[in-house]
Design a protein around this motif. Sequence first.
Motif, PDB file in Angstrom:
ATOM      1  N   SER A 159       0.823  -1.217   0.000  1.00 20.77           N
ATOM      2  CA  SER A 159       0.000   0.000   0.000  1.00 20.77           C
ATOM      3  C   SER A 159       0.858   1.270   0.000  1.00 20.77           C
ATOM      4  CB  SER A 159      -0.927   0.007   1.214  1.00 20.77           C
ATOM      5  OG  SER A 159      -0.173  -0.056   2.412  1.00 20.77           O
ATOM      6  N   ASP A 160       2.163   1.157   0.303  1.00 18.58           N
ATOM      7  CA  ASP A 160       3.058   2.312   0.329  1.00 18.58           C
ATOM      8  C   ASP A 160       3.554   2.716  -1.058  1.00 18.58           C
ATOM      9  OD1 ASP A 160       2.832   2.364   3.102  1.00 18.58           O
ATOM     10  OD2 ASP A 160       4.581   1.050   3.371  1.00 18.58           O
ATOM     11  N   ILE A 161       3.341   1.857  -2.061  1.00 18.75           N
ATOM     12  CA  ILE A 161       3.791   2.219  -3.406  1.00 18.75           C
ATOM     13  C   ILE A 161       2.581   2.435  -4.311  1.00 18.75           C
ATOM     14  CG2 ILE A 161       6.008   1.045  -3.175  1.00 18.75           C
ATOM     15  CD1 ILE A 161       4.926  -1.158  -4.966  1.00 18.75           C
ATOM     16  N   LYS A 162       2.766   3.315  -5.264  1.00 24.10           N
ATOM     17  CA  LYS A 162       1.685   3.659  -6.183  1.00 24.10           C
ATOM     18  C   LYS A 162       1.830   2.806  -7.444  1.00 24.10           C
ATOM     19  CE  LYS A 162      -0.490   7.596  -8.339  1.00 24.10           C
ATOM     20  NZ  LYS A 162      -0.188   8.290  -9.540  1.00 24.10           N
ATOM     21  N   PRO A 163       0.761   2.100  -7.833  1.00 27.64           N
ATOM     22  CA  PRO A 163       0.867   1.303  -9.065  1.00 27.64           C
ATOM     23  C   PRO A 163       0.954   2.207 -10.291  1.00 27.64           C
ATOM     24  CG  PRO A 163      -1.376   1.224  -8.217  1.00 27.64           C
ATOM     25  CD  PRO A 163      -0.562   1.978  -7.208  1.00 27.64           C
ATOM     26  N   PRO A 164       1.631   1.748 -11.349  1.00 29.77           N
ATOM     27  CA  PRO A 164       1.663   2.527 -12.591  1.00 29.77           C
ATOM     28  C   PRO A 164       0.255   2.719 -13.148  1.00 29.77           C
ATOM     29  CG  PRO A 164       3.264   0.740 -12.644  1.00 29.77           C
ATOM     30  CD  PRO A 164       2.418   0.533 -11.438  1.00 29.77           C
ATOM     31  N   LYS A 165       0.091   3.686 -14.018  1.00 30.01           N
ATOM     32  CA  LYS A 165      -1.218   3.995 -14.604  1.00 30.01           C
ATOM     33  C   LYS A 165      -1.798   2.758 -15.304  1.00 30.01           C
ATOM     34  CE  LYS A 165      -3.487   7.308 -17.563  1.00 30.01           C
ATOM     35  NZ  LYS A 165      -3.681   7.131 -18.967  1.00 30.01           N
ATOM     36  N   GLY A 166      -3.045   2.443 -14.988  1.00 31.51           N
ATOM     37  CA  GLY A 166      -3.735   1.324 -15.622  1.00 31.51           C
ATOM     38  C   GLY A 166      -3.455  -0.020 -14.996  1.00 31.51           C
ATOM     39  N   VAL A 167      -2.643  -0.066 -13.934  1.00 30.70           N
ATOM     40  CA  VAL A 167      -2.257  -1.322 -13.281  1.00 30.70           C
ATOM     41  C   VAL A 167      -2.903  -1.409 -11.908  1.00 30.70           C
ATOM     42  CG1 VAL A 167      -0.304  -2.666 -12.381  1.00 30.70           C
ATOM     43  CG2 VAL A 167      -0.060  -1.383 -14.517  1.00 30.70           C
ATOM     44  N   THR A 168      -3.430  -2.581 -11.574  1.00 35.12           N
ATOM     45  CA  THR A 168      -4.024  -2.825 -10.261  1.00 35.12           C
ATOM     46  C   THR A 168      -3.283  -3.975  -9.597  1.00 35.12           C
ATOM     47  OG1 THR A 168      -6.182  -2.194 -11.155  1.00 35.12           O
ATOM     48  CG2 THR A 168      -6.173  -3.353  -9.049  1.00 35.12           C
ATOM     49  N   PHE A 169      -2.922  -3.795  -8.314  1.00 32.43           N
ATOM     50  CA  PHE A 169      -2.276  -4.871  -7.573  1.00 32.43           C
ATOM     51  C   PHE A 169      -3.332  -5.882  -7.139  1.00 32.43           C
ATOM     52  CE2 PHE A 169       0.856  -1.404  -6.308  1.00 32.43           C
ATOM     53  CZ  PHE A 169       1.784  -1.791  -7.259  1.00 32.43           C
ATOM     54  N   VAL A 170      -3.011  -7.164  -7.247  1.00 35.47           N
ATOM     55  CA  VAL A 170      -3.945  -8.219  -6.872  1.00 35.47           C
ATOM     56  C   VAL A 170      -3.909  -8.458  -5.365  1.00 35.47           C
ATOM     57  CG1 VAL A 170      -4.495 -10.678  -7.152  1.00 35.47           C
ATOM     58  CG2 VAL A 170      -3.798  -9.323  -9.137  1.00 35.47           C
ATOM     59  N   ALA A 171      -2.704  -8.478  -4.781  1.00 37.89           N
ATOM     60  CA  ALA A 171      -2.550  -8.742  -3.349  1.00 37.89           C
ATOM     61  C   ALA A 171      -3.066  -7.566  -2.528  1.00 37.89           C
ATOM     62  CB  ALA A 171      -1.083  -8.995  -3.028  1.00 37.89           C
ATOM     63  N   GLY A 172      -3.345  -7.822  -1.271  1.00 37.76           N
ATOM     64  CA  GLY A 172      -3.805  -6.781  -0.356  1.00 37.76           C
ATOM     65  C   GLY A 172      -2.697  -5.800  -0.033  1.00 37.76           C
TER      66      GLY A 172
END
Length: 194
Positions: A159-172
């Motif tokens: 949660s401390d890092i921002k995903p790149p545009k258009g990308v969603t992290f699967v893990a919590g």
Amino acid sequence: MQFNATSRSVQGSSASRRLRRAGRVPAIVYGGDAAPLSIELDHNEIYHALRKEEFHSSILSMQFDGKATQVLLRAVQWHPYKPQVLHVDFQRIAAGQALHTKVPLHFINAEISPAVKLSSAVITHVQNEVEVTCLPGDLPQFIEVDLGNMIAGASLHLSDIKPPKGVTFVAGGDTVLANALAKPGGATEEAAEG
């Protein structure tokens, strides 16, 4: 990245052994609207490609019958002790269909973080890759993680890092990516003794 593939007409374990003895690797391409396709690859070409990180985490261009097909590497089987590729699985990519894959993490600035500079802590990487979902055009080759602000005893979470545009992290978001652990007998104990 691109690689070359040819059609594989014979199948089965004995046919695969003959292919491997001839310097070829059996492989399969599945997914999309077409039926699964049995292919063969040149062993040396695929072996050297597999040693590159971007081959594992980017959309590949497979040259087959004079056409380029967009694929994603899904699985590789290696010989137990020889440097030999036994089988490779690829998945076809459709431009408008979301992907679910793993992307490597590149950690930067650990050596200049307060944890290392001030506390002589050791930063350990708990995760080296992260699962993401995105459209093929948004798939990053890697995700950069800046450790420059880590302090001793702290953990860096997803949660401390921002995903790149258009990308969603699967893990919590509570997934730990890195820890800054103080060394036993580190700077704090030396100061207390002095």
